[in-house]
Design an enzyme around this catalytic site. Structure first.
Site, mmCIF file in Angstrom:
data_model
loop_
_atom_site.group_PDB
_atom_site.id
_atom_site.type_symbol
_atom_site.label_atom_id
_atom_site.label_comp_id
_atom_site.label_asym_id
_atom_site.label_seq_id
_atom_site.Cartn_x
_atom_site.Cartn_y
_atom_site.Cartn_z
ATOM 1 N N LYS A 1 -0.578 3.802 3.145
ATOM 2 C CA LYS A 1 0.569 3.386 2.238
ATOM 3 C C LYS A 1 1.776 4.451 2.992
ATOM 4 C CE LYS A 1 2.052 2.881 -1.975
ATOM 5 N NZ LYS A 1 2.467 2.704 -3.452
ATOM 6 N N LYS B 1 6.274 9.232 0.529
ATOM 7 C CA LYS B 1 7.316 10.176 0.589
ATOM 8 C C LYS B 1 6.808 11.418 0.972
ATOM 9 C CE LYS B 1 10.146 8.570 -3.001
ATOM 10 N NZ LYS B 1 10.891 8.697 -4.066
ATOM 11 N N LYS C 1 -3.198 14.716 -6.860
ATOM 12 C CA LYS C 1 -2.214 15.596 -6.626
ATOM 13 C C LYS C 1 -2.517 16.922 -7.090
ATOM 14 C CE LYS C 1 1.606 12.511 -7.621
ATOM 15 N NZ LYS C 1 2.811 12.105 -8.546
#
Ligand code: TRP
Length: 337
Positions: free
Chosen positions: A199, A202, A113
């Protein structure tokens, strides 16, 4: 002996998708009679990356409503909002002070991230796993259902608990309970509609990559029509050359409640033109009851408020008791009344 306690949470960052549902929430629902469950909406985690204050509250309510819509049953489970129980932030601070910095710097999710955030990495992003540890440890959770991507965070939670116990507890009387992962053999990994090797997520910028639980039938039809496939005729599971094929068949099997063998048999000779409408109808039907229940819950704000108010009360009682134990172990002067 009471039932073992389970705790888990989902972030209120926009819409929940099929990956969240099939990989997590559906398993919570299936296991809930066996355990005493706490499911929180982790809104404090949602602000570890830049967020929009205009949508945070609404998204928080939406996730709580989706828990109910997916079948979380208040007879067995408590639903609450993380930020409504201030013990989460307070325990985070206490745990921060015993957590070595390098334990956090090596977290894979932080590194990933942080790269995406570039210059704009807040301290909260680094501290994210300590907040998650506080979520879990406050409730003396025995079991935490985790997917592959959260395993490292649960390991860290265990390490923090053991370190605190070692430094501030007595062997006969540990301060914190060390939780175990709850790994379910059939934890489905749902992949992106645009890339069968990644995957469903979101954070993927493309809406086309995921199926949201609240997508209407037209949107579902469009997304499935346009999803990535391959030019091969005949459909099969587990061919490493055909990740999209495996993913779509897996989705179909789960959503139609059929075994893999039955689906392999049914679809062996099909082409995509025949399979896609089948998957579409199955998906529309599978999501219909969830969407109906969701609309019902969202249409009655007083009810949702009362669920969250009760949840806050029940969660606070347990969390505050744990917090008091930790404060005492660390030697704080108790607040004077
Ligand atoms: N980090 C988890 C995720 O993104 C969410 C989460 C926060 C969580 N606190 C938790 C999960 C406690 C389990 C237990 O999936």
């Amino acid at each position: 002996m009471g039932r073992q306690r389970v705790l888990s949470g989902v972030q209120p960052t926009g819409n929940l998708h099929l990956g969240n549902y099939l990989g997590a929430i559906r398993n919570w629902v299936e296991g809930q009679q066996k355990y005493e469950n706490f499911f929180c909406v982790v809104d404090l985690h949602a602000i570890t990356v830049p967020h929009d204050p205009k949508t945070l509250a609404e998204n928080t309510r939406a996730v709580a409503a989706l828990y109910l819509a997916c079948g979380i049953d208040l007879d067995h489970s408590t639903i609450f909002v993380q930020s409504h129980v201030p013990a989460h932030t307070e325990l985070t601070w206490l745990l921060n002070c015993i957590t070595p910095l390098n334990w956090l710097e090596r977290m894979i999710q932080f590194k990933e991230k942080a790269i995406k955030q570039g210059e704009n990495v807040g301290v909260g992003l680094l501290d994210y796993p300590v907040l998650m540890a506080a979520d879990i440890l406050l409730y003396d959770a025995d079991k935490v259902p985790v997917g592959e991507d959260q395993k490292q965070h649960l390991e860290l939670t265990r390490d923090i608990a053991m370190r605190l116990n070692y430094q501030f507890g007595r062997e006969e009387a540990p301060v914190l309970k060390v939780p175990d992962p709850l790994i379910r053999p059939e934890g489905a990994r749902i992949m992106s509609l645009t890339d069968g090797t990644r995957k469903m997520s979101k954070s993927d910028p493309s809406e086309q990559s995921r199926i949201n639980l609240l997508d209407d039938p037209d949107t579902l039809r469009q997304k499935i029509k346009r999803c990535k496939t391959d030019p091969v005729r005949g459909l099969e599971f587990d061919n490493p050359e055909r990740p999209e094929c495996n993913n779509l068949l897996t989705l179909y099997a789960i959503l139609s409640n059929q075994t893999k063998d039955a689906v392999a048999e049914e679809c062996r000779e099909m082409g995509w033109g025949q399979f896609k409408p089948l998957l579409t109808e199955t998906t529309v039907e599978a999501l219909r009851p969830i969407q109906e229940k969701y609309n019902e819950v969202m249409g009655d704000p007083g009810y949702l408020d009362s669920v969250l108010r009760d949840g806050q009360a029940r969660a606070s009682e347990i969390a505050n008791a744990t917090l008091a134990r930790v404060r005492a172990a660390l030697g704080f002067l108790p607040p004077l009344s």
